[in-house]
Design a protein around this motif. Sequence first.
Motif, short mmCIF file in Angstrom:
data_model
loop_
_atom_site.label_atom_id
_atom_site.label_comp_id
_atom_site.label_asym_id
_atom_site.label_seq_id
_atom_site.Cartn_x
_atom_site.Cartn_y
_atom_site.Cartn_z
N THR A 1 0.84 -1.19 0.00
CA THR A 1 0.00 0.00 0.00
C THR A 1 0.88 1.25 0.00
OG1 THR A 1 -0.05 0.25 2.40
CG2 THR A 1 -1.68 -1.25 1.43
N PRO A 2 0.30 2.44 -0.25
CA PRO A 2 1.09 3.67 -0.12
C PRO A 2 1.68 3.85 1.27
CG PRO A 2 -0.95 4.10 -1.31
CD PRO A 2 -1.05 2.70 -0.80
N GLU A 3 0.98 3.37 2.30
CA GLU A 3 1.49 3.47 3.66
C GLU A 3 2.74 2.60 3.85
OE1 GLU A 3 -2.79 4.58 3.69
OE2 GLU A 3 -1.68 2.89 2.88
N THR A 4 2.77 1.45 3.18
CA THR A 4 3.97 0.61 3.21
C THR A 4 5.15 1.38 2.62
OG1 THR A 4 2.67 -1.42 3.01
CG2 THR A 4 5.02 -1.55 2.46
N ALA A 5 4.92 1.99 1.47
CA ALA A 5 5.99 2.74 0.80
C ALA A 5 6.49 3.89 1.67
CB ALA A 5 5.49 3.26 -0.55
N GLU A 6 5.57 4.58 2.34
CA GLU A 6 5.97 5.70 3.20
C GLU A 6 6.77 5.21 4.41
OE1 GLU A 6 6.45 9.44 4.95
OE2 GLU A 6 6.07 8.79 2.88
N HIS A 7 6.34 4.10 4.99
CA HIS A 7 7.06 3.54 6.13
C HIS A 7 8.49 3.17 5.72
CE1 HIS A 7 6.96 1.61 10.14
NE2 HIS A 7 7.84 0.78 9.62
N ILE A 8 8.64 2.59 4.55
CA ILE A 8 9.96 2.19 4.08
C ILE A 8 10.82 3.42 3.78
CG2 ILE A 8 11.17 1.09 2.15
CD1 ILE A 8 8.88 -0.99 2.18
N ARG A 9 10.18 4.47 3.25
CA ARG A 9 10.92 5.71 2.99
C ARG A 9 11.52 6.25 4.29
NH1 ARG A 9 10.69 10.91 3.50
NH2 ARG A 9 8.69 10.82 4.62
N MET A 10 10.75 6.19 5.36
CA MET A 10 11.25 6.67 6.65
C MET A 10 12.35 5.75 7.19
SD MET A 10 7.59 7.80 8.36
CE MET A 10 8.36 8.23 9.91
N LEU A 11 12.17 4.46 7.02
CA LEU A 11 13.21 3.52 7.45
C LEU A 11 14.52 3.77 6.71
CD1 LEU A 11 11.34 0.08 7.58
CD2 LEU A 11 12.13 1.42 9.53
N ARG A 12 14.39 4.08 5.43
CA ARG A 12 15.59 4.25 4.61
C ARG A 12 16.42 5.45 5.05
NH1 ARG A 12 16.39 1.53 -0.11
NH2 ARG A 12 14.14 1.20 -0.43
N GLN A 13 15.76 6.43 5.69
CA GLN A 13 16.52 7.57 6.19
C GLN A 13 17.49 7.15 7.29
OE1 GLN A 13 13.55 10.42 7.43
NE2 GLN A 13 12.99 10.96 5.32
N ALA A 14 17.06 6.17 8.09
CA ALA A 14 17.94 5.67 9.16
C ALA A 14 18.87 4.58 8.66
CB ALA A 14 17.09 5.13 10.31
N ARG A 15 18.43 3.83 7.64
CA ARG A 15 19.22 2.72 7.12
C ARG A 15 19.31 2.83 5.59
NH1 ARG A 15 20.59 -1.52 10.60
NH2 ARG A 15 21.93 -1.98 8.82
N PRO A 16 20.26 3.64 5.10
CA PRO A 16 20.41 3.78 3.65
C PRO A 16 20.76 2.47 2.94
CG PRO A 16 21.60 5.51 4.82
CD PRO A 16 21.18 4.51 5.83
N ASP A 17 21.21 1.46 3.71
CA ASP A 17 21.57 0.18 3.12
C ASP A 17 20.36 -0.76 3.02
OD1 ASP A 17 21.27 -0.07 5.86
OD2 ASP A 17 22.89 -1.52 6.11
N LEU A 18 19.16 -0.22 3.21
CA LEU A 18 17.94 -1.02 3.22
C LEU A 18 17.72 -1.72 1.88
CD1 LEU A 18 14.54 0.11 4.69
CD2 LEU A 18 14.63 -0.86 2.40
N LYS A 19 17.37 -2.99 1.97
CA LYS A 19 17.05 -3.79 0.79
C LYS A 19 15.68 -4.43 0.98
CE LYS A 19 18.57 -7.75 -1.99
NZ LYS A 19 19.60 -8.83 -2.14
N ILE A 20 14.83 -4.32 -0.04
CA ILE A 20 13.48 -4.87 0.02
C ILE A 20 13.50 -6.36 -0.36
CG2 ILE A 20 11.17 -4.79 -0.98
CD1 ILE A 20 11.77 -2.48 0.84
N VAL A 21 12.79 -7.15 0.42
CA VAL A 21 12.60 -8.57 0.12
C VAL A 21 11.10 -8.81 0.00
CG1 VAL A 21 12.94 -10.95 0.89
CG2 VAL A 21 14.68 -9.22 1.38
N GLU A 22 10.60 -9.05 -1.21
CA GLU A 22 9.18 -9.33 -1.40
C GLU A 22 8.92 -10.82 -1.15
OE1 GLU A 22 8.11 -8.00 -5.30
OE2 GLU A 22 7.70 -5.96 -4.58
N GLN A 23 7.88 -11.09 -0.39
CA GLN A 23 7.59 -12.48 -0.03
C GLN A 23 6.11 -12.61 0.28
OE1 GLN A 23 8.25 -16.16 0.14
NE2 GLN A 23 10.15 -15.01 0.23
N GLY A 24 5.54 -13.75 -0.03
CA GLY A 24 4.14 -14.00 0.25
C GLY A 24 3.94 -14.81 1.52
#
Length: 280
Positions: free
Chosen positions: A186-209
């Motif tokens: 959702t857009p809220e997921t994307a916004e949460h990750i944007r905020m996380l990335r500010q603290a952790r620029p090395d963030l990598k997304i893992v998509e999983q079901g």
Amino acid sequence: MLTDQVKEYLLPNLFNAAVRAGAAIMKVYKNRDDYDISLKSDRTPITVADRLAHETIKDYLGQTRIPILSEEGREMGFDERCNWELFLLVDPLDGTVEFIKGNNEFTVNIALMENNVCAGAVVYVPYFEKMYVAWRGEGAYLKEHVKPTPDSAYSYRHVVEEQRRLPLEEARHEGFRVAVSRSHQTPETAEHIRMLRQARPDLKIVEQGSSYKFCLLAEGIVDYYVRTSPTYEWDTAAGELILSEAGGETRSLPDNRPFAYNKTDLHNPWFVCRSRDCAL
């Protein structure tokens, strides 16, 4: 509190029910033309594999005489279930969308609930032949090479032998891995990750079901999981215990509270999960 004798009786039952359900799922999975896809009242898909897995679990676990609250079972009102001291919270096929897509990321979730707190859990990933097992206060474990067989009859000794305690040493990694739903972002997921990335620029997304995300957190393969789309109690109960017994945690978002189960409304709040070694 459940005794060791009760555990030695119930844990193999949960284990075998999940394996047998996995066998029913895999039989359908190999025949895409037989999926018989329809939509439930909440507009989510259901297949013949969901129904067969539910019937398999219900029939096998009927011998325990413990009530079952299942995603694919009949609807049970709060008045009927509010006084249950012990019940089974079941998602016979978690990740139906991933099942339909054919990407192998689906699970069988069975949680043993005692006074609305998960006391024992199994999450089975039939395609990968991996079984995750946890018992409250006794750790979480991975058992591999568990083939989906329709007549599974593991004894307690066979369940616990050759298990590996979670998290796994070989899962240690560099960087910060964040799991997200493959099909329910959702857009809220994307916004949460944007905020996380500010603290952790090395963030990598893992998509999983499916609840497999909880298991990857428990292993230590990923560090964090954010969910801002609808889930139900049967989606999370088993995986949450496995993660918790591996040293991780699940908290509601944004109010940072522990989950409650067997509520009047079986929907979960949004949530975040952290692995044992998550530094955020």
